[in-house]
Each structure stands twice: as structure tokens, then as C-alpha cells.
Design a protein around this motif. Structure first.
Motif, short mmCIF file in Angstrom:
data_model
loop_
_atom_site.label_atom_id
_atom_site.label_comp_id
_atom_site.label_asym_id
_atom_site.label_seq_id
_atom_site.Cartn_x
_atom_site.Cartn_y
_atom_site.Cartn_z
N GLY A 1 30.04 -12.22 -48.17
CA GLY A 1 30.69 -13.31 -48.86
C GLY A 1 31.59 -12.92 -50.00
N ALA A 2 31.87 -11.64 -50.21
CA ALA A 2 32.76 -11.23 -51.29
C ALA A 2 34.16 -11.76 -51.01
CB ALA A 2 32.79 -9.70 -51.40
N ARG A 3 34.79 -12.32 -52.02
CA ARG A 3 36.13 -12.84 -51.85
C ARG A 3 36.92 -12.66 -53.14
NH1 ARG A 3 36.65 -18.10 -53.84
NH2 ARG A 3 34.72 -18.98 -54.65
N LEU A 4 38.22 -12.82 -53.02
CA LEU A 4 39.11 -12.65 -54.16
C LEU A 4 39.04 -13.89 -55.05
CD1 LEU A 4 41.07 -10.33 -54.91
CD2 LEU A 4 42.91 -11.73 -53.98
N GLY B 1 30.65 2.78 -51.39
CA GLY B 1 30.86 1.39 -51.80
C GLY B 1 31.57 1.35 -53.15
N ARG B 2 31.93 0.16 -53.58
CA ARG B 2 32.75 0.02 -54.78
C ARG B 2 31.95 -0.20 -56.06
NH1 ARG B 2 36.59 2.10 -51.68
NH2 ARG B 2 37.55 0.62 -50.23
N ARG B 3 30.98 -1.07 -56.01
CA ARG B 3 30.39 -1.60 -57.25
C ARG B 3 29.62 -0.54 -58.05
NH1 ARG B 3 26.21 -5.51 -58.95
NH2 ARG B 3 27.23 -7.15 -60.19
N ARG B 4 28.73 0.18 -57.39
CA ARG B 4 27.91 1.14 -58.13
C ARG B 4 28.73 2.29 -58.71
NH1 ARG B 4 22.53 3.01 -55.21
NH2 ARG B 4 22.27 0.74 -55.38
N PRO B 5 29.62 2.93 -57.92
CA PRO B 5 30.46 3.98 -58.52
C PRO B 5 31.34 3.46 -59.66
CG PRO B 5 30.51 4.14 -56.13
CD PRO B 5 29.81 2.85 -56.46
N LEU B 6 31.78 2.20 -59.58
CA LEU B 6 32.59 1.62 -60.64
C LEU B 6 31.79 1.51 -61.93
CD1 LEU B 6 35.16 0.27 -61.65
CD2 LEU B 6 34.38 -1.88 -60.62
N LEU B 7 30.56 1.04 -61.83
CA LEU B 7 29.71 0.92 -63.03
C LEU B 7 29.42 2.28 -63.64
CD1 LEU B 7 27.24 -1.81 -61.71
CD2 LEU B 7 28.90 -2.09 -63.58
N LEU C 1 32.95 -3.64 -50.07
CA LEU C 1 33.01 -2.74 -48.91
C LEU C 1 31.62 -2.64 -48.29
CD1 LEU C 1 35.10 -0.86 -47.43
CD2 LEU C 1 34.08 1.02 -48.71
N PRO C 2 31.33 -3.45 -47.28
CA PRO C 2 30.01 -3.41 -46.66
C PRO C 2 29.77 -2.08 -45.96
CG PRO C 2 31.51 -4.79 -45.40
CD PRO C 2 32.23 -4.43 -46.66
N PRO C 3 28.50 -1.72 -45.73
CA PRO C 3 28.17 -0.40 -45.15
C PRO C 3 28.89 -0.10 -43.84
CG PRO C 3 26.19 -1.47 -45.97
CD PRO C 3 27.28 -2.49 -46.10
N GLU C 4 29.11 -1.10 -43.00
CA GLU C 4 29.73 -0.83 -41.70
C GLU C 4 31.20 -0.43 -41.82
OE1 GLU C 4 29.70 -5.34 -42.38
OE2 GLU C 4 28.32 -3.63 -42.63
N ARG C 5 31.82 -0.70 -42.96
CA ARG C 5 33.22 -0.32 -43.15
C ARG C 5 33.38 0.96 -43.97
NH1 ARG C 5 36.19 -5.05 -45.90
NH2 ARG C 5 37.83 -3.46 -45.92
N ARG C 6 32.28 1.58 -44.35
CA ARG C 6 32.36 2.80 -45.16
C ARG C 6 32.58 4.02 -44.28
NH1 ARG C 6 27.26 1.30 -49.22
NH2 ARG C 6 28.15 -0.73 -49.87
N HIS C 7 33.17 5.05 -44.89
CA HIS C 7 33.43 6.30 -44.19
C HIS C 7 32.44 7.35 -44.65
CE1 HIS C 7 37.26 4.71 -42.72
NE2 HIS C 7 37.47 4.26 -43.95
#
Length: 403
Positions: A14-17, A83-89, A199-205
Motif C-alpha cells: 500500500g505504499a503510495r506517493l 529495501g529503502r526505509r531501514r538503510p535510509l534511517l 520496495l517490497p521483497p519481490e522487487r529487490r535485487h
């Protein structure tokens, strides 16, 4: 703030801009100008307090730019994996901690290292913030939002020097670093409230050096991406040629007072901000490549007039003021639009794409700044030459992307 003119991507969670998310990313983009511009007015005091030479103090600025470049190069791919959130923090926390070390530093050596860490963490945070936008926006909406971020974020270079000067008038230079640390804490709270995992897990590299190199080959093998990176990177080089030498041209050569120079600098930054905001409004109505081309032609014209004035008329004040304003306003059409189209060209690797782009732009900034000053403080020829070269190379990049 209008974000819904084009359909946005959403994740399975449900993440959205949202307006709050965009505002937080704008906050993140203020890291570099605030951490730099608040500190620059204090250079003489820093040298005196830490018993350092002017060169030593300048080196703390260079290491910050190097850290910014490397932080973006590493942070993007890591966020593609984790993913985005944890590395950002984590990045924001490291930046705040490094700012505290700068505020408490006993020697210029400790500050130099801390400034590198501050730049590295700041670059890491900036590239992840940009990747979040790329995760959730597309098409004209992506161009519009990235232009909006660049436009509103352009206020920071106006406020930074004024805030730093005010701090020096009322207190000690170390307070500017405490201020950046406090802003870091505020950024963490904003991320916790407004930035979901985009970035949900299925879209991560997958991680590792091999994966990073593979992703790097993919984005650098995309001609459209490379072309638009050249567009924005060359424009960034011309911008920092101006930043590095405009004080000498306007003050040393034309006798402008420091206050008058600050007003002119703020006016030029405002021109760049307004141009980026106008470009954001026009996204989807006028082809973005056309806006870039207008900026390139304006920047090239400003460079040619500036070089003519430097070679034959000893750089008259009115020529310098007009050319600087035109150059800076043109950057508002070139840098954010070029960056947005580069990101749009590699949607499957947004972190790596943003990382490579950010790294190259800051390397260009750090490389061009000293070259622009090679002629000394009484000639504008090197700077004007770099203005022309930046616009010309940017034009070449636009042609590469079009092909």
C-alpha cells in the motif's frame, strides 16, 4: 502540492506517493547545501580555532564532496537489495552522529574524517530518497515531482549561507554542526512518520559486488540513461564553475561588497528554483527534452557572452551579473529534467541508476571547482570556458539520449 496528474505506482503493502513523503524527500535533499553553505562563512574562524591552514580547511569541503559521491554510489545498490526505509534511517543516524563529531572536533584532522562520513551518509540518504520517488511515480508525474523537489530544495542554498552568517554573529561556528545534527534527528522522525517501505521483497535485487557490477552494466549500457546523465552532469559542472569563482569575479574584479554579492547569489539561486518549479508545472504539457534544450541554449549563450566580456572588456559588472543569472536559471531546466529522464530510463534499477547519476554529478562538482580557479582571482576566462564546455557537452548528451 498536486501529485495525482498521472497514475502512481503502489506496492503490495500500500505504499503510495503522498505530499508528506515528497516533503520529507525535499527535506533530505537539503542535507548537502545546508551542511556545506552553513559552514563556508566560518572558514577563517575554523582555521584560527583549530590552528589549521586555509588549504586544510578547504580539504574538509573536498572530503565532504567525495563522501557525497561515494555515498550515493553505494547507497543506491544497497537499497535495491535491502529495501529503502531501514538503510535510509541508518544513513540519517550516521550523518547526525558525524555532525556531532564535527561540532566537538579538537583537530582539523578529526574534522576532515568526520566531514567525509557526514558526506557519505548524506549522499546515501539523498539517493535513497530519490529512489523512493522513482519506486512510486512514473511518466510525467515522475518528472513533475523530481522538478518540484529540485525547485523547493533550491531554497536551501539561499538560506544556508544566511543562516550560517547569523550563527557566526550570535555564537560559535560549532553551533552550525549542532544545527545539522538536530536537523538529522528531525529527518529521522519525518521518515518514520511519512516514508513507508516502497520496495517490497519481490522487487529487490540480490546483493554483493557481482550484483552491483551487473546492475551498473545494465544502467550504463542504456544509451538513453547515459545521455541524460551527461545532460545533468555537464550542467552540474558549469554550475560549480560559477559557485567556485563568482565571488572573485564580482568582488575582487568588480568591487561588489560581500552583502551585495550575497544578494546577487541568492537572486541567482532563486532564478534556478523558479525555473525548476515552472518545469514541474509544464511536465506533460511540453516535451521535457524541449525544456532541456531551451536551458542548454541559454547556458551556452551566457557562456559565450561571458567569455567575450572576459577576453575583450575586462568582465564588466553588468555582463557578469546578467550571465550568471541566465546560467543559473538555465540549470533549473537542465539538471532536474535530465536527472528525471535518466531515472525514467532505468525503472528496473532505480537505486543503482540514482547512485551512478549522483556519484557522477558530485565528482563533476568536485573536479570542476578547483579547475575554474586556475587562472587566479583576477580573470574570468577559465570559468567562462567551463560554462561553454558544460553547455556544449550537455547538448551532446541530449543528442545521445535522442538517438
Amino acid at each position: 502540492m498536486t501529485l495525482n496528474s498521472a497514475p502512481a505506482r503502489t506496492t503490495d503493502r500500500g505504499a503510495r506517493l503522498t505530499a508528506g513523503l515528497v516533503t520529507t524527500v525535499i527535506f533530505l535533499t537539503a542535507i548537502a547545501p545546508l551542511a556545506t553553505d552553513m559552514y563556508v562563512p566560518a572558514f577563517p574562524r575554523v582555521a584560527g580555532d583549530l590552528d589549521a591552514s586555509a588549504t586544510d580547511v578547504q580539504l574538509t569541503l573536498t572530503t565532504f564532496f567525495v563522501g557525497m559521491a561515494l555515498g550515493q554510489l553505494v547507497g543506491g545498490p544497497v537499497s535495491d537489495q535491502r529495501g529503502r526505509r531501514r538503510p535510509l534511517l541508518v544513513a540519517i543516524l550516521a550523518m547526525a552522529a558525524a555532525s556531532v563529531v564535527c561540532a566537538l572536533t579538537p583537530t582539523i584532522g578529526v574534522m576532515t574524517v568526520a566531514r567525509f562520513v557526514q558526506g557519505f551518509a548524506g549522499g546515501w540518504a539523498m539517493v535513497i530518497g530519490r529512489a523512493v520517488i522513482v519506486d512510486l511515480a512514473r511518466g510525467a508525474q515522475l518528472v513533475r515531482v523530481l522538478n518540484l523537489i529540485a525547485g523547493v530544495g533550491g531554497i536551501a542554498p539561499i538560506v544556508g549561507p544566511l543562516l550560517g552568517a547569523a550563527i557566526l554573529q550570535l555564537s560559535d561556528w560549532r553551533v552550525s554542526f549542532w544545527a545539522v545534527a538536530v536537523l538529522g534527528v528531525a529527518m529521522m522522525l519525518a521518515v518514520l512518520v511519512a516514508v513507508p517501505e516502497s520496495l517490497p521483497p519481490e522487487r529487490r535485487h540480490g546483493g554483493g559486488l557481482r550484483s552491483f557490477v551487473a546492475a551498473g552494466r545494465v544502467v550504463l549500457g542504456n544509451r538513453e540513461y547515459v545521455g541524460y546523465v551527461i545532460v545533468a552532469g555537464a550542467a552540474m559542472a558549469a554550475l560549480f564553475a560559477y559557485v567556485a569563482t563568482s565571488a572573485f569575479v564580482l568582488q575582487s574584479m568588480n568591487g561588489l561588497s560581500p552583502v551585495a554579492y550575497s544578494v546577487d547569489f541568492a537572486g541567482n539561486a532563486a532564478g534556478m528554483t523558479i525555473a525548476a518549479l515552472v518545469a514541474a508545472r509544464l511536465a506533460g504539457r511540453i516535451p521535457t527534452r524541449s525544456l532541456i534544450l531551451v536551458g542548454q541554449v541559454a547556458a551556452l549563450s551566457a557562456g559565450v557572452v561571458m567569455l567575450s566580456g572576459a577576453l575583450w572588456f575586462d568582465t564588466p559588472l553588468i555582463v557578469a551579473i546578467v550571465c550568471f543569472f541566465v546560467l543559473m536559471t538555465a540549470q533549473g531546466l537542465m539538471i532536474p529534467n535530465g536527472g528525471a529522464l535518466a531515472s525514467a530510463a532505468v525503472p528496473d534499477h532505480p537505486g543503482t541508476g540514482s547512485a551512478v547519476q549522483g556519484c557522477l554529478q558530485w565528482v563533476a562538482a568536485g573536479t570542476i571547482a578547483p579547475i575554474a580557479g586556475l587562472g587566479g582571482e583576477h580573470t574570468a576566462v577559465p570559468m567562462a570556458t567551463l560554462m561553454i564546455a558544460g553547455a556544449a557537452v550537455s547538448l551532446i548528451g541530449l543528442r545521445i539520449a535522442g538517438r
